[in-house]
Design a protein around this motif. Structure first.
Motif, PDB file in Angstrom:
ATOM      1  N   ILE A 119     -28.184  36.561  40.189  1.00  0.00           N
ATOM      2  CA  ILE A 119     -29.472  37.281  41.062  1.00  0.00           C
ATOM      3  C   ILE A 119     -30.483  37.877  39.928  1.00  0.00           C
ATOM      4  N   GLY A 120     -31.718  37.475  40.218  1.00  0.00           N
ATOM      5  CA  GLY A 120     -32.874  37.899  39.506  1.00  0.00           C
ATOM      6  C   GLY A 120     -33.031  37.091  38.501  1.00  0.00           C
ATOM      7  N   PHE A 159     -39.262  25.807  48.301  1.00  0.00           N
ATOM      8  CA  PHE A 159     -39.427  27.420  48.772  1.00  0.00           C
ATOM      9  C   PHE A 159     -39.778  27.529  49.929  1.00  0.00           C
ATOM     10  N   ASN A 160     -40.618  26.622  50.838  1.00  0.00           N
ATOM     11  CA  ASN A 160     -40.808  26.834  52.145  1.00  0.00           C
ATOM     12  C   ASN A 160     -39.396  26.943  52.969  1.00  0.00           C
ATOM     13  N   ASN A 165     -34.553  33.250  49.916  1.00  0.00           N
ATOM     14  CA  ASN A 165     -33.762  33.012  48.684  1.00  0.00           C
ATOM     15  C   ASN A 165     -34.250  33.406  47.484  1.00  0.00           C
ATOM     16  N   LEU A 166     -35.572  32.955  47.496  1.00  0.00           N
ATOM     17  CA  LEU A 166     -35.978  32.748  46.201  1.00  0.00           C
ATOM     18  C   LEU A 166     -37.674  33.251  46.302  1.00  0.00           C
ATOM     19  N   TYR A 167     -38.211  33.486  45.067  1.00  0.00           N
ATOM     20  CA  TYR A 167     -39.537  33.924  44.655  1.00  0.00           C
ATOM     21  C   TYR A 167     -40.391  32.761  44.042  1.00  0.00           C
ATOM     22  N   LYS A 187     -26.836  29.744  49.242  1.00  0.00           N
ATOM     23  CA  LYS A 187     -27.001  28.534  48.885  1.00  0.00           C
ATOM     24  C   LYS A 187     -28.165  28.100  49.316  1.00  0.00           C
ATOM     25  N   LEU A 188     -29.009  27.229  48.581  1.00  0.00           N
ATOM     26  CA  LEU A 188     -30.433  26.811  48.838  1.00  0.00           C
ATOM     27  C   LEU A 188     -30.048  25.690  49.838  1.00  0.00           C
TER      28      LEU A 188
END
Length: 195
Positions: A119-120, A159-160, A165-167, A187-188
């Motif tokens: 994470i990060g 991403f959309n 879950n993410l930047y 999970k993605l």
């Protein structure tokens, strides 16, 4: 250092600036080394200063580039999952993809390895800008223009579908790069076409 190498280094250092400063004892997984090993040399210097470890994967044997206890070269394709996973640790702070620049391949590698990020941690995809490949630009290559355009679009779709879950950050220096920062252990989800 020529103009291309300067732009590559500038893009590389800018997109990894936060991570290169803050992470102690980094673990880094790099796909794609190249004959000049520009990215590899920057990562390895950082790992040697901060007692980290770099794992570099390439189909061409570039193991002769460096001799370091902080570096492990893995001679295979980036989708030879069994071989790679028998060598690498379970988690990484940075994953860098600079191999086959097609949307399908980037998507395949991203979905397979994203879970291995802390994470990060960040997953960076190189060569995501089509702009240098447009007509009357310095690289003028229609095939690479389309590849990079489709890759960037696919990353926007991913991403959309996963904005919680993410930047997503992007650089348009040189041939561009996209940085995806993992914000949780979810999970993605599979991407959907933007509409």
């Amino acid at each position: 250092m020529n103009d291309f190498e300067n732009r590559h280094k500038e893009k590389f250092l800018r997109i990894f600036e936060k991570e290169l400063k803050k992470i102690d004892k980094p673990t880094i997984l790099e796909f794609g080394v190249s004959s000049k090993a520009l990215s590899t040399s920057i990562f390895l210097e950082y790992c040697e200063k901060k007692n980290g470890h770099l794992y570099s994967v390439d189909l061409i044997d570039y193991s002769h580039h460096f001799k370091s206890n902080n570096w492990r070269f893995i001679h295979c394709k980036d989708d030879d999952y069994d071989k790679i996973e028998s060598i690498i640790p379970k988690n990484f702070d940075i994953i860098y993809l600079d191999t086959i620049h097609t949307a399908r391949h980037v998507e395949k590698i991203l979905y397979h390895y994203f879970d291995k990020l802390n994470i990060g941690g960040v997953f960076v995809i190189d060569d995501t800008s089509s702009l240098p490949y447009l007509k009357k630009r310095e690289k003028n290559n229609f095939s690479l223009e389309i590849n990079n355009y489709e890759t960037f679009q696919k990353l926007l779709e991913i991403f959309n579908s996963n904005h919680e879950n993410l930047y997503f950050e992007s650089s348009f220096i040189g041939t561009g790069a996209v940085k995806l920062t993992k914000s949780n252990d979810n999970k993605l989800k599979r991407s959907k076409t933007l509409s």
